[in-house]
Write an enzyme that holds these catalytic residues in place. Structure first.
Site, PDB file in Angstrom:
ATOM      1  CG  HIS B 158      -1.731   1.193   1.453  1.00  0.00           C
ATOM      2  ND1 HIS B 158      -3.044   1.273   1.085  1.00  0.00           N
ATOM      3  CD2 HIS B 158      -1.421   2.393   1.992  1.00  0.00           C
ATOM      4  CE1 HIS B 158      -3.516   2.461   1.393  1.00  0.00           C
ATOM      5  NE2 HIS B 158      -2.537   3.173   1.958  1.00  0.00           N
ATOM      6  CD  GLU B 159       2.120   3.398   3.651  1.00  0.00           C
ATOM      7  OE1 GLU B 159       2.303   4.467   3.051  1.00  0.00           O
ATOM      8  OE2 GLU B 159       1.145   3.210   4.406  1.00  0.00           O
ATOM      9  CG  HIS B 162       0.100   6.096  -0.652  1.00  0.00           C
ATOM     10  ND1 HIS B 162      -0.978   6.652  -1.284  1.00  0.00           N
ATOM     11  CD2 HIS B 162      -0.360   5.630   0.522  1.00  0.00           C
ATOM     12  CE1 HIS B 162      -2.050   6.503  -0.517  1.00  0.00           C
ATOM     13  NE2 HIS B 162      -1.694   5.883   0.590  1.00  0.00           N
ATOM     14  CD  GLU B 240      -5.012   6.522   2.074  1.00  0.00           C
ATOM     15  OE1 GLU B 240      -4.811   5.330   2.371  1.00  0.00           O
ATOM     16  OE2 GLU B 240      -4.107   7.368   2.066  1.00  0.00           O
TER      17      GLU B 240
END
Lengths: 187, 448
Positions: B158-159, B162, B240
């Site tokens: 997930h990071e 980003h 997100e």
């Protein structure tokens, strides 16, 4: 501008346009080709890393499970064949065989509680699992890049430029059949 | 993948341009306001007004450029320092290093991001950096303690998403814009308050149009910071969801991220030290904790919330039938009972279906859908059930590994006694001898 001048200059303008278009398409192809190259380099790095880790693993296991000679022998052999191959298609087959041999080695290790508790072994196991994962992820990425490249190379009109400058076709790095059919998860 | 990066960049550019316009208009009103209260001359001509507006814009640009330069040269480090993050010492946590490398390969990053660790029991993580080449991921020791390998992989994916989607870049640039807008409007309003006292003698203001202009300037000053923040929040929730979808695409394993989010969400610790400015960057908003747990979602709360409700994210992930964007989009529609797509149509077009791949070294994982209810139960019945659930053998090992990172980052010397006792010795004891409290043998602490 007279009619004659237009007739005189239009082929020239057309030629210049075609030239610029060719340059753009050519550069696009080169970018994609380099992407494929980089992706392959990443796979190669991970495969080499796995080859380097295996002798250590074999030594560690030998100390605890010496009568599993056959399994160990298989791993060493699979590694040797994989190292000596250069083209993508055969390499995929050889590396999959090596993955299989390693899997059975780890399965055998389950029967030796002392080996399983060995810190060195645990570390090697983490490294090899991770390397295996990295190969998988690098393969995902490589295949995406190859798909992009081959599409551009085969589609009209960019295929004209690709044929003129002789861009090669690239092969996918295929996963093992048994790896592909992962169990379906139900909720 | 390349497509979505390009689209994200374009959207960020549009929003940043609007923010820049807001900043410039704030600058203009700043100039007009200050000139009003500084000049003694009652008759202000149009030319003078334009001139002072220009000066204001110039000031705004200078403030912006200074902040911009600071952020570009030092933004990443400043953010990490604000959150008291240690750089992960090499070889101190192989699992974390491996997971980060794996995910950066899956995302096709040119090189893996740097890894930082924050010493707090609250599990959480964030990413920062202007470019994928110069980026960093920070995780808390609590995250390393509570999550198993697969869950950790979900969070890291997930990071990384980003970073690759350039959300971290947008975050930094938007932060600069909001920062300069707030700075200018703050000063402007202060000038106005101060100046209005002095200018009482000018109560016979030079005309109606001047008063109107002044009022417009003041309203703009007051509204601009709020407007900038609304602009900023307008896309962060969608980002997100997109990062969640990308994470699943990289790992091919939605349950990993789902259970990770659940553990983070249910964690007993509140991250009180979290920095207010950077808190929006975490995977689950650390200061939102109480709001989220009380389930009080007012209209206002939603408008200013950077993250979508965590329960919803978990539910979407656990309802996914595949690992591609389409599967995420379908699950989103199912969960929110609407026909609206959450991912842009451009992302969904021509997506190859991906199957969910369960990791080979599968650990026992609770069914996330049931777990959401179970988690709700736990919250009402208190701490004890939660504690019993998470303290197992692996938990202790992971806790020790995570703590060791902090010892190592603080340059403690690791030593093992012959009786098996492990010591962490401060640097001051270099070259001295210590006594093992278990077996009374003497241990030399070498100088190296």
């Amino acid at each position: 501008m007279t009619k004659e001048q237009i007739i005189l200059y239009s082929p020239l303008i057309l030629l210049i346009l075609i030239f610029f278009w060719t340059v753009i398409v050519y550069n696009g192809l080169v970018v994609l080709k380099n992407q494929v190259k980089n992706a392959w380099a990443q796979i190669d790095v991970q495969l080499k890393r796995r080859h380097d880790l295996i002798p250590n693993l074999v030594e560690t296991v030998k100390g605890y499970a010496s009568h599993e000679a056959q399994t160990l022998e298989n791993v060493i052999k699979a590694r040797q064949t994989a190292i000596n191959i250069d083209n993508v298609k055969d390499k995929a087959v050889a590396e999959n065989a090596l993955s299989g041999a390693l899997k059975s080695l780890f399965a055998v290790a389950e029967n030796y509680p002392e080996l399983k508790a060995n810190e060195n072994f645990l570390q090697l196991q983490e490294e090899l699992t991770s390397t295996e994962n990295k190969i998988g992820y690098a393969r995902q990425f490589y295949n995406d890049a190859v798909l992009n490249y081959n599409n551009k190379k085969e589609m009209f009109p960019s295929n004209i430029v690709a044929t003129i400058f002789n861009f090669e076709h690239r092969d996918f790095f295929e996963a093992d059949v048994s790896e592909k059919t992962a169990p379906q998860v139900k909720f | 993948m390349w497509q979505q990066i390009a689209l994200n960049k374009r959207n960020s550019c549009i929003l940043l341009t609007i923010m820049l316009l807001v900043l410039l208009s704030v600058g203009a009103s700043f100039g007009i306001l200050t000139s009003y209260f500084l000049c003694i001359d009652d008759n202000v001509s149009i030319v003078q007004i334009i001139h002072s507006a220009q000066n204001g814009i110039l000031i705004a640009l200078i403030v912006w450029i200074i902040l911009f330069l600071v952020a570009v040269t030092n933004g990443k480090n400043a953010i990490l320092a604000l959150n008291q993050a240690y750089k992960l010492p090499k070889e101190s946590h192989r699992i974390l290093e491996n997971v980060v490398e794996e995910m950066s390969i899956a995302a096709g990053m040119p090189k893996p991001p740097e890894i930082y660790v924050i010493d707090t029991p609250m599990p959480n993580a964030f990413a920062t950096g202007l470019t994928p080449k110069n980026s960093a991921i920070a995780v808390t020791t609590g995250l390393l303690t509570e999550l198993n390998r697969d869950e950790l992989q979900g969070v890291i994916a997930h990071e990384i998403a980003h970073i690759v989607n350039r959300d971290t870049m947008y975050m930094i640039y938007a932060g600069i814009m909001i920062g300069s807008i707030v700075l200018l409007s703050d000063y402007g309003i202060r000038y106005f308050r101060h100046g209005s006292f002095k200018s009482t003698r000018r109560s016979s203001m030079s005309g109606k149009s001047d008063i109107i202009l002044l009022v417009i300037c003041i309203v703009l000053m007051i509204l601009a910071p709020v407007l900038a923040q609304i602009l900023y929040f307008s896309i962060s929730q969608k980002r997100e969801y997109l990062a969640d979808a990308c994470a699943v695409q990289y790992t091919r394993y939605p349950q990993g991220l789902a259970t990770a989010l659940m553990k983070i969400y249910n964690s007993l610790y509140v991250f009180r030290d979290a920095d207010k400015i950077t808190s929006a960057m975490y995977i689950v908003h650390p200061l939102d904790y109480e709001i989220q747990h009380k389930n009080t979602y007012s209209m206002f709360g939603n408008l200013f919330s950077t993250h979508p409700p965590t329960e919803k994210r978990i539910e979407i992930l656990s309802k996914m039938a595949g690992a591609d964007f389409n599967a995420y989009n379908e699950a989103f529609k199912k969960v929110s009972h609407s026909r609206k797509n959450i991912l842009k149509r451009e992302f969904l077009h021509g997506v190859q279906p991906l199957e969910i791949v369960t990791p080979k070294h599968k650990e026992t994982i609770i069914n996330p859908t049931n777990a959401v209810f179970a988690a709700g139960m736990m919250l009402t019945t208190g701490k004890q059930i939660q504690k019993e659930k998470i303290i197992d053998e692996d938990f202790k090992i992971r806790k020790r590994q995570a703590e060791n990172i902090i010892w190592k980052a603080n340059d403690y010397i690791f030593k093992e006694c012959s009786c098996g006792t492990k010591f962490k010795i401060p640097q001051e004891y270099k070259g001295q001898q210590i006594k093992c409290p278990h077996c009374n043998s003497i241990i030399n602490v070498e100088n190296s």
